[in-house]
Design a protein around this motif. Structure first.
Motif, PDB file in Angstrom:
ATOM      1  N   GLY A   2     110.184  31.296  96.241  1.00  0.00           N
ATOM      2  CA  GLY A   2     109.612  29.971  96.163  1.00  0.00           C
ATOM      3  C   GLY A   2     109.903  29.114  97.370  1.00  0.00           C
ATOM      4  O   GLY A   2     109.021  28.508  97.935  1.00  0.00           O
ATOM      5  N   ALA A   3     111.190  29.036  97.796  1.00  0.00           N
ATOM      6  CA  ALA A   3     111.535  28.140  98.894  1.00  0.00           C
ATOM      7  C   ALA A   3     111.092  28.701 100.238  1.00  0.00           C
ATOM      8  O   ALA A   3     110.659  27.972 101.113  1.00  0.00           O
ATOM      9  CB  ALA A   3     113.045  27.880  98.914  1.00  0.00           C
ATOM     10  N   GLY A   4     111.178  30.003 100.445  1.00  0.00           N
ATOM     11  CA  GLY A   4     110.787  30.618 101.704  1.00  0.00           C
ATOM     12  C   GLY A   4     109.287  30.518 101.929  1.00  0.00           C
ATOM     13  O   GLY A   4     108.823  30.264 103.036  1.00  0.00           O
ATOM     14  N   ALA A   5     108.536  30.739 100.868  1.00  0.00           N
ATOM     15  CA  ALA A   5     107.075  30.670 100.989  1.00  0.00           C
ATOM     16  C   ALA A   5     106.634  29.231 101.244  1.00  0.00           C
ATOM     17  O   ALA A   5     105.716  28.987 102.024  1.00  0.00           O
ATOM     18  CB  ALA A   5     106.415  31.220  99.728  1.00  0.00           C
ATOM     19  N   SER A   6     107.287  28.283 100.610  1.00  0.00           N
ATOM     20  CA  SER A   6     106.940  26.874 100.816  1.00  0.00           C
ATOM     21  C   SER A   6     107.231  26.439 102.239  1.00  0.00           C
ATOM     22  O   SER A   6     106.454  25.697 102.849  1.00  0.00           O
ATOM     23  CB  SER A   6     107.730  25.981  99.853  1.00  0.00           C
ATOM     24  OG  SER A   6     107.341  26.246  98.530  1.00  0.00           O
ATOM     25  N   ALA A   7     108.354  26.887 102.789  1.00  0.00           N
ATOM     26  CA  ALA A   7     108.705  26.537 104.168  1.00  0.00           C
ATOM     27  C   ALA A   7     107.689  27.135 105.133  1.00  0.00           C
ATOM     28  O   ALA A   7     107.266  26.486 106.095  1.00  0.00           O
ATOM     29  CB  ALA A   7     110.116  27.034 104.490  1.00  0.00           C
ATOM     30  N   THR A   8     107.280  28.385 104.897  1.00  0.00           N
ATOM     31  CA  THR A   8     106.291  29.031 105.763  1.00  0.00           C
ATOM     32  C   THR A   8     104.956  28.295 105.682  1.00  0.00           C
ATOM     33  O   THR A   8     104.307  28.035 106.707  1.00  0.00           O
ATOM     34  CB  THR A   8     106.111  30.497 105.344  1.00  0.00           C
ATOM     35  OG1 THR A   8     107.376  31.153 105.400  1.00  0.00           O
ATOM     36  CG2 THR A   8     105.148  31.211 106.268  1.00  0.00           C
ATOM     37  N   GLN A   9     104.536  27.935 104.491  1.00  0.00           N
ATOM     38  CA  GLN A   9     103.269  27.211 104.326  1.00  0.00           C
ATOM     39  C   GLN A   9     103.343  25.835 104.983  1.00  0.00           C
ATOM     40  O   GLN A   9     102.362  25.365 105.578  1.00  0.00           O
ATOM     41  CB  GLN A   9     102.929  27.082 102.844  1.00  0.00           C
ATOM     42  CG  GLN A   9     102.499  28.399 102.219  1.00  0.00           C
ATOM     43  CD  GLN A   9     102.253  28.270 100.732  1.00  0.00           C
ATOM     44  OE1 GLN A   9     102.530  27.236 100.135  1.00  0.00           O
ATOM     45  NE2 GLN A   9     101.745  29.345 100.146  1.00  0.00           N
ATOM     46  N   MET A  10     104.489  25.180 104.904  1.00  0.00           N
ATOM     47  CA  MET A  10     104.641  23.871 105.532  1.00  0.00           C
ATOM     48  C   MET A  10     104.570  23.989 107.051  1.00  0.00           C
ATOM     49  O   MET A  10     103.934  23.158 107.718  1.00  0.00           O
ATOM     50  CB  MET A  10     105.972  23.227 105.114  1.00  0.00           C
ATOM     51  CG  MET A  10     106.097  21.798 105.633  1.00  0.00           C
ATOM     52  SD  MET A  10     107.570  20.976 105.082  1.00  0.00           S
ATOM     53  CE  MET A  10     107.185  20.700 103.373  1.00  0.00           C
ATOM     54  N   ILE A  11     105.175  25.044 107.616  1.00  0.00           N
ATOM     55  CA  ILE A  11     105.124  25.251 109.060  1.00  0.00           C
ATOM     56  C   ILE A  11     103.684  25.505 109.487  1.00  0.00           C
ATOM     57  O   ILE A  11     103.194  24.954 110.486  1.00  0.00           O
ATOM     58  CB  ILE A  11     106.058  26.415 109.474  1.00  0.00           C
ATOM     59  CG1 ILE A  11     107.523  25.979 109.317  1.00  0.00           C
ATOM     60  CG2 ILE A  11     105.785  26.849 110.921  1.00  0.00           C
ATOM     61  CD1 ILE A  11     108.522  27.080 109.522  1.00  0.00           C
TER      62      ILE A  11
END
Length: 149
Positions: A2-11
């Protein structure tokens, strides 16, 4: 995940926003330069459409004395003209400014609509038929055929 995918999408989102802003900025600069060029071009065209001159000499009787020929040009347009950038050609050869004396008969400093410009051209031309061409600073011209004895 959840957190890793959100960070990638935000970048990716931030990167795509930065790229979009760069593209918009570049397009804005190009549109601004095109718009400025169109404004300058339309102003020049407007001035040309309002400018007209007419050589009003008698083609059979050109005042002259010892290689000094006098021509009269009337501003028949609606635009004020400066006389410092008037070009004079006789038989396709330019008469240099040092051999020209330009005077507005009404005594103004600007060549106003309806005013007559007197041009004394010091040049040697053979007797016979000749062609005078006068061009204004914005490219408007008049051509005049004349004869000298």
């Amino acid at each position: 995940m959840g957190a890793g995918a959100s960070a990638t999408q935000m970048i990716f989102f931030i990167t795509s926003v930065i790229i979009a802003l760069s593209v918009v900025g570049a397009m804005f600069l190009n549109i601004q330069s095109i718009s400025s060029a169109a404004i300058v071009g339309s102003k020049t065209l407007s001035e040309q459409l309002k400018t007209d001159i007419t050589i009003i000499n008698d083609p059979e009787l050109i005042p002259n004395s010892s290689s000094n020929y006098t021509f009269y040009i009337k501003n028949t347009g609606k635009e004020d003209l400066g006389i410092q950038y008037i070009n004079v050609f006789i038989d396709g050869t330019i008469v240099t400014d040092s051999n020209l004396n330009k005077t507005i008969l009404e005594g103004d400093t600007m060549w106003l609509p309806g005013d007559v410009l007197k041009i004394n051209a010091t040049t040697s031309i053979d007797p016979g038929s000749h062609k005078l061409r006068v061009i204004t600073e914005n490219g408007i011209e008049d051509t005049f055929s004349f004869r000298t004895p």
